[in-house]
Design an enzyme around this catalytic site. Structure first.
Site, mmCIF file in Angstrom:
data_model
loop_
_atom_site.group_PDB
_atom_site.id
_atom_site.type_symbol
_atom_site.label_atom_id
_atom_site.label_comp_id
_atom_site.label_asym_id
_atom_site.label_seq_id
_atom_site.Cartn_x
_atom_site.Cartn_y
_atom_site.Cartn_z
ATOM 1 N N ASP A 94 0.860 -1.180 0.000
ATOM 2 C CA ASP A 94 0.000 0.000 0.000
ATOM 3 C C ASP A 94 0.907 1.244 0.000
ATOM 4 O OD1 ASP A 94 -2.355 1.451 0.220
ATOM 5 O OD2 ASP A 94 -2.503 1.229 2.404
ATOM 6 N N ILE A 276 -9.702 -0.496 3.448
ATOM 7 C CA ILE A 276 -10.238 -0.268 4.788
ATOM 8 C C ILE A 276 -9.143 -0.571 5.811
ATOM 9 C CG2 ILE A 276 -11.933 -1.075 6.481
ATOM 10 C CD1 ILE A 276 -13.764 -1.673 3.982
ATOM 11 N N ASP A 277 -8.757 0.451 6.557
ATOM 12 C CA ASP A 277 -7.711 0.296 7.564
ATOM 13 C C ASP A 277 -8.190 0.812 8.914
ATOM 14 O OD1 ASP A 277 -5.362 0.034 8.975
ATOM 15 O OD2 ASP A 277 -4.166 1.384 7.736
HETATM 16 ZN ZN LIG Z 1 -4.372 5.010 0.862
#
Ligand SMILES: [Zn+2]
Length: 332
Positions: A94, A276-277
């Site tokens: 990411d 989604i984090d």
């Molecule tokens: Zn991002």
């Protein structure tokens, strides 16, 4: 060189093709602990969903690249042990911020990388993304690039204000870089404080953020029919978890996310990956705070990490089934 194929992982190509055609999105959940990995795998197996497990530069610094790779390898084997014969698990970088970081991940078992040159001038963004694509494609690793800037803070990525993706640039950008998917900016934002209360409207006592720019998304779809689009910063920041955190000693003010209804709508379009984090961080922290407040004598980490894992798993299943619609979408 360690190929992701030896680890049983897959790249994003086939799952994105099916997701765009089928009108749903693949969940991309960030992880940096064993409990997050276990919760993601349990949720994906129970719902028969493909899943992207993603790692930021900060996660690699926190947990160590070798350990994360082996957690991903373990994820594949764990999914099989849980009864899923053909799991589809992606290990994705990411917000890769340099060619060197992307190359290091490709050389060490990642099946997909993001190169984020969105803060660079347009031509430099293209040159950097193309360099990563040229290297990655030699090893059948897929590449996500980004056009437009998201506001908010996420690990080492931060921007004060957002710049929406310009639809007139997407054909030139995707053609010249050769990227496999494109992250766009249409009003989502990183972190648990996506909007200030001033940016929101008060509806029945709840702060509702400005809607996503669906007109821009639809224009992009028209220019790039069938091309996989990615939404970053798409946690919905459930009030239930924020309230639990605050009830048990936390202090989160004005945490505001993206309403799930909007993500549900986006999933039906060319948006085929939703990141989604923050929601996982909130679910974990809420469960840990509650457990420790109710059991002040507990000091075995398993006592509070088990409810944390259960709470994350519940959240992941909810996203897969009720928001993204990727349940039951494994190829076989
Ligand atoms: Zn991002």
């Amino acid at each position: 060189m360690i190929s992701y194929k030896e680890l049983g992982l897959v790249n994003t190509r086939e799952m994105f093709k099916r997701a765009v055609a089928g009108g749903y999105a693949i969940p991309a959940f960030n992880f940096n602990t064993m409990e997050q990995m276990q919760a993601i795998v349990m949720a994906a197996v129970e719902t028969k969903s493909p899943v992207i497990m993603q790692v930021s530069k900060g996660a690699r610094n926190y947990a160590n690249g070798v350990i994360l790779r082996n957690l991903a390898k373990g994820a594949v084997e764990y999914a099989k042990e849980l009864g899923c014969e053909h799991p589809e698990i992606v290990l994705h970088l990411d917000h890769g911020d340099s060619f060197e970081l992307c190359k290091d991940c490709i050389d060490n078992g990642f099946s997909s990388v993001m190169i984020d040159g969105s803060h660079l001038p347009y031509e430099e963004n293209i040159a950097l993304a193309k360099k990563v694509v040229d290297y990655a494609h030699q090893y059948d690793v897929t590449v996500e690039a980004e056009l437009g800037v998201l506001a908010g803070v996420e690990d080492e990525v931060s921007a004060a204000e957002s710049h929406y993706t310009k639809p007139e640039e997407v054909i030139d950008f995707s053609t010249r870089t050769g990227c496999d998917s494109l992250a766009i900016s249409i009003g989502t934002s990183h972190g648990a404080h996506k909007f200030t209360p001033e940016q929101c409207t008060l509806v029945n006592g709840v702060l509702v953020p400005p809607p996503l720019a669906f007109d821009i998304l639809h224009e992009i779809e028209k220019k790039l029919p069938g091309f996989p689009i990615v939404l970053h910063g798409s946690s919905s920041v459930p009030m239930e978890e924020v309230n639990t955190i605050n009830k048990y000693g936390g202090h989160l003010e004005a945490a505001i996310g993206i309403p799930e209804e909007q993500l549900r709508e986006a999933s039906k379009s060319a948006v085929c990956k939703i990141n989604i984090d923050s929601d996982s961080r909130l679910a974990m922290t809420a469960a840990v705070r509650k457990h420790l407040a109710e059991h002040p004598g507990d000091f075995d980490p398993r006592q509070y990490l088990k409810p944390a894992r259960d709470n994350m798993k519940k959240m992941y299943i909810h996203k897969i089934v009720n928001v993204l619609g990727s349940d039951g979408k494994l190829a076989q």
